[in-house]
Design a protein around this motif. Sequence first.
Motif: not given
Length: 109
Positions: A38, A40-43, A90, A96-98
């Motif tokens: 957590t 899971r996704y971040v903008a 960043r 987009v990075n994983t």
Amino acid sequence: MRKLISRLAVVFAGACAAVAVLSMSGCEESGADSLSVTPRYVAIDPNITTFELNVVGGTKALSFPLEWSVANSSLGRIVSNSGAWAVYSRTATHGVNTVTVRDQYGAEV
């Protein structure tokens, strides 16, 4: 399915005989059965350069230390981690990075 079988073989290889791997019986397994991160996704807002990630195991305990990695280090990297927490920073403004995390028994997300 082939990938799952090879991962299971890696998990059990050090602790069980090949026969036990094939039958999946008679072997005690340690480590988390699944991992969840957590958020899971971040903008990321242009003014934000770092954020924290937290990982939890499924029905079993996590196996430390965890191994954190990023798919594209030119976009960002893990700058610190401790226990179930990591800090992602960043390095690029777009992309987009994983982020992947793996415990010592091979469970990953």
